[in-house]
Motif scaffolding. Sequence first.
Motif, short mmCIF file in Angstrom:
data_model
loop_
_atom_site.label_atom_id
_atom_site.label_comp_id
_atom_site.label_asym_id
_atom_site.label_seq_id
_atom_site.Cartn_x
_atom_site.Cartn_y
_atom_site.Cartn_z
N ILE A 60 4.22 -3.49 4.01
CA ILE A 60 3.96 -2.68 2.94
C ILE A 60 4.60 -1.15 3.46
N ILE A 61 4.89 -1.51 4.75
CA ILE A 61 6.07 0.54 5.41
C ILE A 61 7.03 -0.31 4.60
N VAL A 62 7.57 -1.38 5.17
CA VAL A 62 8.85 -1.75 4.79
C VAL A 62 9.46 -1.73 2.69
N LEU A 63 8.21 -2.38 2.61
CA LEU A 63 8.33 -2.43 0.84
C LEU A 63 8.26 -1.16 0.10
N LYS A 64 7.54 -0.44 0.96
CA LYS A 64 7.74 1.21 0.37
C LYS A 64 8.92 1.76 0.24
N ASP A 65 9.05 1.94 1.70
CA ASP A 65 9.62 3.09 2.18
C ASP A 65 11.01 2.23 1.85
N GLY A 66 11.40 0.96 1.54
CA GLY A 66 12.82 0.02 1.51
C GLY A 66 12.80 0.70 -0.12
N MET A 67 12.05 0.39 -1.17
CA MET A 67 11.80 0.53 -1.96
C MET A 67 12.26 2.31 -2.31
N HIS B 59 15.71 13.12 -7.75
CA HIS B 59 15.00 12.16 -6.83
C HIS B 59 13.68 12.88 -6.81
N LEU B 60 12.50 11.94 -6.37
CA LEU B 60 11.32 11.92 -5.56
C LEU B 60 10.95 13.26 -5.04
N ALA B 61 9.74 14.44 -4.77
CA ALA B 61 9.50 14.37 -4.78
C ALA B 61 9.06 14.60 -3.40
N GLN B 62 9.22 15.36 -1.71
CA GLN B 62 8.97 14.75 -0.52
C GLN B 62 8.59 14.04 -0.01
N ALA B 63 6.62 14.28 -0.71
CA ALA B 63 5.73 13.00 -0.12
C ALA B 63 4.20 14.18 -1.12
N GLU B 64 4.21 13.14 -1.21
CA GLU B 64 2.82 12.87 -3.22
C GLU B 64 1.69 12.93 -2.04
N MET B 65 0.25 13.07 -2.69
CA MET B 65 -0.95 12.95 -2.02
C MET B 65 -1.77 11.71 -1.64
N PRO B 66 -0.99 10.86 -2.50
CA PRO B 66 -1.18 9.38 -2.19
C PRO B 66 -0.87 9.37 -0.51
N VAL C 155 -5.21 -0.86 2.25
CA VAL C 155 -5.55 -0.61 0.31
C VAL C 155 -5.20 0.44 0.05
N LEU C 156 -5.16 1.79 0.82
CA LEU C 156 -4.72 2.89 1.29
C LEU C 156 -2.64 2.96 0.54
N MET C 157 -2.65 2.15 2.30
CA MET C 157 -1.16 2.25 1.63
C MET C 157 -0.39 1.15 0.66
N ILE C 158 -1.16 -0.23 -0.47
CA ILE C 158 -0.68 -0.06 -0.80
C ILE C 158 -0.77 0.51 -2.67
N ILE C 159 -2.02 1.08 -2.11
CA ILE C 159 -2.48 2.46 -3.32
C ILE C 159 -0.91 3.39 -3.73
N ALA C 160 -0.44 4.25 -2.74
CA ALA C 160 0.44 4.77 -2.15
C ALA C 160 1.85 4.02 -2.79
N MET C 161 1.79 3.12 -2.49
CA MET C 161 2.92 2.51 -2.61
C MET C 161 3.48 2.20 -4.09
#
Length: 185
Positions: free
Chosen positions: A101-108, A123-130, A165-171
């Motif tokens: 998930i980390i590779v997919l999310k950060d790669g995306m 570009h997206l804001a730096q970091a969002e709450m999820p 689950v939380l990482m998937i929600i953030a992704m």
Amino acid sequence: MFTKKEIFSIPNILCYFRIGLVPIFLYTYFTAEGSEGHMISAGILILSSLSDFFDGFIARKYDMITELGKLIDPVADKLTQFVVACTLMYTYPAYSWLVAIIVLKDGMLLFVGWFIYRKKGKHLAQAEMPGKIATAVFFVVSILLIAFYIPGTMISTVMIYSTVVLMIIAMIYYSQGLYRLYKEN
């Protein structure tokens, strides 16, 4: 390129420190013998997390946000997170899901974000709450699993899959943000 003041600002020094803790964490984790060794590894991760908190706090409070900091802070964050996930995969095989998930999310975020930036200049804001919540839970769970060394238990499994689950929600949240950014005029 970067001024001496930027390079040696307190928040940026804390980022360098956090990056320097990565090999120390690896060494202590893989040479840990008994509960004391695991507590030392967990302590290093706690120290890393605290330095992350303080570098952001100091940068915002004292107006010390720099272009170098905007570059190096996410690198320190992602490097630490990726190394911890890969390391814990040896003791807790379910961490392989987190690595994926980390590779997919950060790669995306990197590649799709770069594509959108090149196309639209946004570009997206730096970091969002999820993402912040998922990352905080990731580090809390990782610290607990390192400190108490409980592989193969129901509690470790529940903790890891809750983090997944939380990482998937953030992704999903970040992918929706990238999609909205792409669709903007």
